[in-house]
Write a protein that holds these residues in place. Structure first.
Motif: not given
Length: 432
Positions: A230, A287, A304, A306-307, A339
């Motif tokens: 990411w 999404q 997404t 992503d938090d 991730k």
């Protein structure tokens, strides 16, 4: 200002074309304000190739479109020292208060660091260079992968075996490399011995691997499985800020011996006007599908907000702000976040989100981020923009992207053709 220059396939092989090289180090007056694109100042940037220079020239033109005309836009090839900035401002008779720098200005001492090596603590007793800052690594320790920064072969050996005792495999990374190059995954003692033998041969004419480690270091960290890469970027201009979160993709490069090398292949980003908290204030789909001609069906890429990625990246940027001194200029803070799954020797699997490095200069995701920022500034009813950048090294894949870019409202080709300065590789840099 004219539309950013788009290379045509019929001319792409002419890597010495003067229409963009002549712009380097020359203050240009445009309809949207002044623009100054710097060369490398006689020192090689991370990649000194025609295609990357040409890409950065296009990035500079995009950067010019998102800043008020009252400001001169200055785009260096790499982070600058304050002394270098002062010389540039004096040479071109510019006022710093009316100059927006896309990238960063740092104290000279901080230019020696590599943030791949700076994110991990060393083992006790390791011989760290003067520029290495243990305090910064301490701040990042909660958001990085298990690992060590190593500056001697003894400590590299010790760190590798410590991690191999706990994890099934580890990754060794040269801090001077980029785009996934010069990284080695090992799973046992024999693999480490083979790696050390190879490094001994590689650096035998450069003072030896020990000398290289003493000066630059090497990263040893636990290897992630089921990996997602990411990107998180905060871009700050006079009067505005833009936040981008995106997925990185890989690109395959065929080597002369028939083997394949996996390199950075681009980033697809969703960008908003403002800071990250605005992600929670706008209506985003859970999404966001990415329209990519080579990634369809089950392989389709999606985004997404992503938090967990945002929290890790924001904490990294906070550590940068705490670490760096007064006088820092940083208008692009880009953090790479991974991730994936850590596999322990006992079979336990652990999901993690970890930061690995940052960049503060024009980079591969910049065209997508800047195009998105331009679109957001021009629209009164647009909450977010999704744009992709791609680095492509296969001629057949390039044909698919060329057609796709032509049909995209945000399509832009910054280089398309053989780059003689990059080992005669076929290279395409594009956005859509």
């Amino acid at each position: 200002m004219a539309t950013p220059y788009v290379s045509q396939h019929s001319r792409a092989h002419q890597s010495s074309a003067e229409d963009w090289r002549d712009d380097l180090d020359v203050l240009r007056h445009t309809d949207q304000g002044d623009l100054l694109v710097l060369g490398d100042g006689g020192e090689s940037p991370e990649f000194q190739t025609d295609s990357v220079y040409k890409r950065n020239h296009g990035i500079a033109q995009l950067a010019r479109t998102i800043v008020d005309a009252a400001y001169t836009v200055l785009v260096p090839q790499k982070p600058m020292t304050r002394e270098e900035l002062r010389q540039v401002l004096e040479k071109h008779r510019l006022q710093e208060a009316r100059t927006w720098i896309y990238g960063s200005v740092l104290p000279r001492a901080l230019l020696n660091r590599s943030l791949k090596i700076q994110v991990h603590l060393p083992l006790p007793g390791d011989r760290t260079p003067d520029w290495f800052d243990v305090r910064f690594a301490e701040k990042l320790d909660p958001i990085t992968l298990p690992g060590y920064s190593c500056f001697t072969t003894e400590k590299l050996d010790n760190a590798s075996m410590l991690l191999l005792d706990e994890y099934e495999d580890i990754r060794l990374k040269d801090p001077g490399a980029a785009s996934g190059e010069e990284q080695t995954v090992i799973r046992h003692r024999a693999g480490l011995d083979r790696f050390l033998d190879e490094m001994g041969e590689k650096y035998q004419d450069q003072g030896g691997f020990e000398s290289y480690l003493n000066e630059y270091g090497y990263v040893v960290e636990a290897n992630l499985r089921d990996l997602e890469s990411w990107s998180y970027t905060l871009t700050i201009t006079p009067g505005h800020s833009f936040t981008s979160i995106g997925r990185l993709v890989e690109s395959t490069v065929e080597q002369p011996d028939g083997s394949n090398l996996i390199e950075y292949g681009g980033t697809s980003v969703v960008t908003i006007l403002g800071r990250s908290q605005r992600f929670g204030e706008i209506d985003l789909p859970p999404q966001i599908a990415i329209d990519d001609p080579l990634r369809v069906g089950e392989d389709q890429l999606s985004l997404t907000v992503d938090d967990a990625v945002i929290r890790v990246a924001e904490r990294y940027i906070e550590a940068l702000n705490d670490w760096e001194q007064d006088g820092i200029v940083r208008t692009r803070a880009n953090v790479d976040v991974l991730k994936g799954t850590l596999v322990h020797r006992n079979g336990r699997q652990e999901g993690v989100v970890a930061a690995v490095e940052d960049s503060a200069r024009a980079g591969g995701a910049s065209p997508a981020e800047l195009l998105a920022a331009r679109h957001l500034l021009a629209s009164n009813d647009c909450d977010y923009v999704v744009i992709s950048s791609r680095h492509v090294f296969d001629a057949d894949d390039c044909a698919a992207y060329r057609k796709h870019v032509a049909q995209s409202a945000n399509g832009l080709i910054l280089w398309d053709g053989v780059d003689a300065s990059w080992g005669d590789k076929y290279v395409m840099f594009c956005t859509f």
